[in-house]
Write an enzyme that holds these catalytic residues in place. Structure first.
Site, mmCIF file in Angstrom:
data_model
loop_
_atom_site.group_PDB
_atom_site.id
_atom_site.type_symbol
_atom_site.label_atom_id
_atom_site.label_comp_id
_atom_site.label_asym_id
_atom_site.label_seq_id
_atom_site.Cartn_x
_atom_site.Cartn_y
_atom_site.Cartn_z
ATOM 1 N N GLU A 17 3.854 5.646 1.097
ATOM 2 C CA GLU A 17 4.533 6.004 -0.149
ATOM 3 C C GLU A 17 5.877 6.624 0.187
ATOM 4 O OE1 GLU A 17 2.527 8.566 -2.976
ATOM 5 O OE2 GLU A 17 0.644 7.465 -2.718
ATOM 6 N N TYR B 171 8.213 12.426 0.795
ATOM 7 C CA TYR B 171 9.133 12.538 -0.333
ATOM 8 C C TYR B 171 10.272 13.536 -0.123
ATOM 9 C CZ TYR B 171 5.872 9.772 -3.076
ATOM 10 O OH TYR B 171 5.083 8.742 -3.533
ATOM 11 N N ASN C 227 2.774 9.439 3.568
ATOM 12 C CA ASN C 227 3.512 9.512 2.307
ATOM 13 C C ASN C 227 4.560 10.592 2.478
ATOM 14 O OD1 ASN C 227 1.586 7.721 1.459
ATOM 15 N ND2 ASN C 227 0.623 9.089 -0.028
ATOM 16 N N ARG D 237 -0.487 -2.006 -2.324
ATOM 17 C CA ARG D 237 -1.374 -0.860 -2.058
ATOM 18 C C ARG D 237 -1.812 -0.290 -3.404
ATOM 19 N NH1 ARG D 237 -0.222 4.869 -1.454
ATOM 20 N NH2 ARG D 237 -2.049 5.831 -0.526
ATOM 21 N N HIS E 203 -8.103 8.137 -4.875
ATOM 22 C CA HIS E 203 -6.777 8.647 -5.249
ATOM 23 C C HIS E 203 -6.976 9.517 -6.484
ATOM 24 C CE1 HIS E 203 -2.233 7.730 -4.893
ATOM 25 N NE2 HIS E 203 -2.348 8.683 -5.798
HETATM 26 O O1 IFM Z 1 2.461 9.938 -8.105
HETATM 27 C C1 IFM Z 1 2.160 10.546 -6.883
HETATM 28 C C2 IFM Z 1 1.026 9.812 -6.199
HETATM 29 O O2 IFM Z 1 -0.107 9.782 -6.989
HETATM 30 C C3 IFM Z 1 0.674 10.469 -4.883
HETATM 31 N N1 IFM Z 1 1.840 10.694 -4.070
HETATM 32 C C4 IFM Z 1 2.996 11.279 -4.681
HETATM 33 C C5 IFM Z 1 3.352 10.542 -5.953
HETATM 34 C C6 IFM Z 1 4.604 11.161 -6.605
HETATM 35 O O3 IFM Z 1 4.363 12.496 -6.936
#
Ligand code: IFM
Length: 442
Positions: free
Chosen positions: A352, A295, A293, A80, A123
């Site tokens: 992500e 985190y 995504n 990706r 992006h």
């Molecule tokens: O590095 C970033 C990415 O560009 C977009 N999603 C989160 C990542 C980590 O912060």
């Protein structure tokens, strides 16, 4: 140590991948790319740690073949990546043939190695010339973006496996126009409301244009963050709900249900562009898949002052080098919630997931056991969601390489592969070897 989870623990057609983005790795001083709003943001003192920018980054522009070898040798199915609008069209509108040639080579390089190209169109590196015209505050950006998308796809659309319009709608709008942490660095509620609406409109307009052009497998990628009240009070619960509305439902709602959340309309309704309701048909153009995504989570409390009247409270869980709490349960919860409330049977991809660490080289190696544990914990969440019937079809780690972590510069390392930013040498970390072994088909 290897990963606890193996390819064989997932369905035969489940896809594993690694993610990157253009400005973070390519080197924007190469190949005729035009200036972007990130270049000007980084050149403004105080915005980016050490005022670092993406001029060289990982020099992926010249080293892409070596990097694609790493993807293939890591046994990943999907790469990706994103295309830079300012590389394809340096002033946002006029084509740079070198830019198109570059993405053409890159796609062929993936196909030669048996890797599926998963393209993201935006992006974050908006051409500076379009930023001068108001960028995401200007409604015209929807047609500028669709033109760029059509131009790029006329060249490479026959060979990409999947295409996402926008990466992380919240970052493009709220983080960049209300919180001011990303380019263009605005702190303005009206700018933020307009950016929210226009990024959605750009997504829908490009999706319609690409579908008419015959491009298939179109999706969008949302960054979702799990908000919990910092205490038992009704105020904290309401604040956490407002946070969820701004972060998550502000984008999932219009795309899948043609509606902004009520609490967002109460706070931002006066600042949305006139006639926003008439755009909902375009914004809700169906997608073929959804990217998530994920985190971390956030603990939220009520704060004085105008909308959204909330503040983040430091949480007690172990944290990554970004200071983000590690909370894998949030991923499972979002996968279930998105399928149940928004996307139904559409394929979901974790586009992500990953963590930053200092990752020092010790005797020529990086033993990032903490990152391996992070991936394992989140893969457990993915398996739980699949077991509960959620159609999760792939998991992509962030990121292939240590790279430019935006306002944090080059210090926060997310890569499976270490990059020495003095000589640009790549060294696979223990986490890379762990994925390679777990994903092996041998
Ligand atoms: O590095 C970033 C990415 O560009 C977009 N999603 C989160 C990542 C980590 O912060």
């Amino acid at each position: 140590m290897t990963l606890e989870h193996k390819r064989t623990d997932f369905a035969e057609d489940f896809l594993f991948g690694v993610s990157t983005s253009a400005y973070q790795i390519e080197g924007h001083s190469f190949g005729g790319a035009g200036p972007t709003h990130w270049d000007t943001f980084a050149a403004t003192p105080g915005n980016v740690v050490n005022a670092e920018n993406g001029d060289v980054a990982c020099d992926h522009y010249h080293r892409w073949a070596e990097d694609l070898d790493l993807v293939a040798k890591g046994n990943f199915d999907v790469y990706r990546f994103s295309a830079s609008w300012a590389r394809v069209m340096p002033d946002g509108r006029k084509v740079n043939p070198e830019g198109l040639d570059y993405y053409d080579r890159l796609i062929d390089g993936m196909l030669e190695r048996g890797i599926k190209p998963a393209l993201t169109l935006y992006h974050w590196e908006l051409p500076a010339a379009l930023s001068d015209l108001g960028g995401w505050r200007n409604r015209e950006i929807a047609s500028w973006f669709a033109d760029y998308a059509e131009t790029l796809m006329a060249r490479i659309g026959d060979r990409v496996w999947s295409t996402a319009t926008i990466n992380e709608f919240w970052c493009v709008s709220w983080l960049s126009h209300f919180l001011g942490h990303h380019a263009p660095g605005l702190r303005d509620v009206r700018a933020a409301a307009r950016a929210i609406h226009h990024v959605l409109l750009a997504h829908g307009t490009a999706t319609q244009a690409l579908r008419a052009q015959g491009v298939g497998n179109l999706g969008a990628v949302f960054n979702l963050e799990y908000s919990q009240p910092a205490d038992d009070s009704a105020e904290a619960q309401a604040a956490a709900a407002r946070y969820d509305a701004i972060y998550n439902e502000a984008f999932l709602g219009p795309v899948f249900k043609r509606a902004y959340p009520e609490s967002l309309l109460e706070g931002l309704g006066n600042h949305l562009p006139n006639g926003w309701q008439n755009d909902m048909d375009v914004i809700s153009e169906p997608v073929d898949w959804v990217g998530i995504n994920y985190y971390t989570r956030k603990l939220i409390a009520q704060a004085p002052g105008p909308y959204p009247s909330l503040t983040e409270i430091d949480g007690p869980l172990p944290k990554t080098y970004m200071g983000w709490e590690i909370y894998p349960q949030g991923l499972e919860s979002f996968l279930k919630r998105v399928a149940e409330n928004f996307s139904g049977d559409l394929p979901l991809y974790v586009t992500e997931n990953g963590m930053a660490a200092p990752d020092p080289l010790v005797d020529g190696a990086i033993d990032d056991q903490d990152r391996i544990a992070y991936f394992d914990a989140h893969l457990s969440s993915v398996r739980n969601a699949i077991a509960a019937g959620v159609p999760v079809k792939g998991y992509f780690a962030w990121s292939l390489l240590d790279n430019y972590e935006w306002a944090f510069g080059y210090d926060k390392r997310f890569g499976l592969v270490h990059v020495d930013f003095d000589n640009l040498e790549r060294t696979p970390k223990a986490s890379y070897h762990a994925f390679r072994d777990s994903l092996s088909r041998a």
